[in-house]
Motif scaffolding. Structure first.
Motif, short mmCIF file in Angstrom:
data_model
loop_
_atom_site.label_atom_id
_atom_site.label_comp_id
_atom_site.label_asym_id
_atom_site.label_seq_id
_atom_site.Cartn_x
_atom_site.Cartn_y
_atom_site.Cartn_z
N GLN A 80 0.83 -1.20 0.00
CA GLN A 80 0.00 0.00 0.00
C GLN A 80 0.86 1.25 0.00
O GLN A 80 0.46 2.29 -0.51
CB GLN A 80 -0.92 0.01 1.22
CG GLN A 80 -1.88 -1.16 1.27
CD GLN A 80 -2.99 -1.05 0.26
OE1 GLN A 80 -3.34 0.04 -0.19
NE2 GLN A 80 -3.55 -2.18 -0.13
N HIS A 81 2.05 1.16 0.59
CA HIS A 81 2.96 2.30 0.69
C HIS A 81 4.40 1.81 0.62
O HIS A 81 4.69 0.67 0.99
CB HIS A 81 2.81 3.05 2.03
CG HIS A 81 1.41 3.41 2.38
ND1 HIS A 81 0.76 4.49 1.84
CD2 HIS A 81 0.52 2.82 3.23
CE1 HIS A 81 -0.47 4.55 2.34
NE2 HIS A 81 -0.63 3.56 3.17
N TYR A 104 -1.25 -3.84 4.15
CA TYR A 104 -2.38 -3.94 5.07
C TYR A 104 -2.80 -5.41 5.09
O TYR A 104 -2.77 -6.09 4.06
CB TYR A 104 -3.58 -3.11 4.59
CG TYR A 104 -3.35 -1.63 4.48
CD1 TYR A 104 -2.27 -0.98 5.07
CD2 TYR A 104 -4.25 -0.85 3.77
CE1 TYR A 104 -2.10 0.39 4.96
CE2 TYR A 104 -4.08 0.52 3.65
CZ TYR A 104 -3.01 1.13 4.24
OH TYR A 104 -2.84 2.49 4.11
N GLU A 144 -1.04 7.60 11.22
CA GLU A 144 -1.68 7.87 9.93
C GLU A 144 -1.91 6.60 9.13
O GLU A 144 -3.00 6.36 8.62
CB GLU A 144 -0.83 8.86 9.13
CG GLU A 144 -1.35 9.14 7.73
CD GLU A 144 -2.67 9.88 7.69
OE1 GLU A 144 -3.38 9.77 6.67
OE2 GLU A 144 -3.00 10.58 8.66
N GLN A 147 -4.62 4.36 10.65
CA GLN A 147 -5.97 4.82 10.34
C GLN A 147 -6.35 4.48 8.91
O GLN A 147 -7.48 4.04 8.64
CB GLN A 147 -6.06 6.33 10.56
CG GLN A 147 -5.97 6.73 12.01
CD GLN A 147 -5.85 8.23 12.17
OE1 GLN A 147 -6.82 8.94 11.93
NE2 GLN A 147 -4.68 8.71 12.56
N ARG A 148 -5.43 4.64 7.98
CA ARG A 148 -5.70 4.29 6.58
C ARG A 148 -5.95 2.79 6.42
O ARG A 148 -6.81 2.38 5.64
CB ARG A 148 -4.54 4.73 5.70
CG ARG A 148 -4.41 6.23 5.55
CD ARG A 148 -3.30 6.56 4.59
NE ARG A 148 -3.03 7.98 4.54
CZ ARG A 148 -2.27 8.54 3.61
NH1 ARG A 148 -1.70 7.81 2.66
NH2 ARG A 148 -2.06 9.85 3.62
N GLU A 151 -9.46 2.02 7.67
CA GLU A 151 -10.43 2.51 6.69
C GLU A 151 -10.47 1.61 5.45
O GLU A 151 -11.57 1.29 4.95
CB GLU A 151 -10.05 3.93 6.28
CG GLU A 151 -10.98 4.57 5.29
CD GLU A 151 -10.51 5.98 4.92
OE1 GLU A 151 -10.29 6.22 3.72
OE2 GLU A 151 -10.39 6.80 5.84
N THR A 152 -9.34 1.16 4.99
CA THR A 152 -9.29 0.33 3.79
C THR A 152 -9.91 -1.03 4.04
O THR A 152 -10.71 -1.52 3.23
CB THR A 152 -7.82 0.16 3.32
OG1 THR A 152 -7.30 1.45 3.01
CG2 THR A 152 -7.74 -0.74 2.09
#
Length: 159
Positions: A80-81, A104, A144, A147-148, A151-152
């Motif tokens: 994801q990042h 994730y 951060e 939280q992402r 949410e995902t």
């Protein structure tokens, strides 16, 4: 000063709207499961191995996989990042960095049972998005990304 870089994989593990973090005993900061990628591993394989070792269960990665394939190349699950993290910073500069493949993952439950040699289950906590926003002792990127991740994973269930 020459900077040494290591490749690592990290998984923000989510279950029922919360992400698992532990206060890392060597780095003295709250972090999700993860670690160095072995020479014979791909990033997503390291992410799954590290999570299994540290939490004691397998997770389902939310990692899109491309459709490119040829006789010499194929797509692999994508993080994801990507983050470049400073690990050892001195007055002379940055001595050590991690190139981090951030994934994730969705957990089947919250029963943490680490393998021998890993930090004990009692060192882990499940943080909701609200807790991530309200804790001032968490690194900003951890709060951060956590939280992402929540949410995902939640949006995957509502899709």
């Amino acid at each position: 000063m020459e900077t040494t870089r290591h490749f690592v994989a990290t998984v923000y593990v989510v279950e029922s709207g919360a992400v698992a973090l532990h206060e890392h005993d060597k780095l003295d900061m709250w972090l999700p499961p993860g670690g160095h990628i072995d020479r014979d591993e791909l990033p997503h394989e390291a992410a799954l191995r590290e999570t299994s070792e540290e939490l004691g269960f397998d997770v389902a990665l939310l990692a899109p996989e491309g459709d490119l394939e040829s006789e010499t190349a194929r797509s692999i699950p994508q993080p994801q990042h990507f983050l470049l993290e400073d690990i050892n910073v001195t007055d002379e500069g940055v001595g050590h960095q991690h190139v981090d493949f951030i994934f994730y993952g969705e957990a089947p439950h919250r029963e943490i049972d680490p393998e021998p040699g890993e930090q004990p289950a009692g060192d882990w906590e499940w943080f909701t998005a609200a807790a991530l926003r309200n804790r001032d002792d968490l690194p900003a990127d951890v709060a951060e990304v956590g939280q992402r991740a929540i949410e995902t994973v939640e949006s995957e269930h509502n899709a």
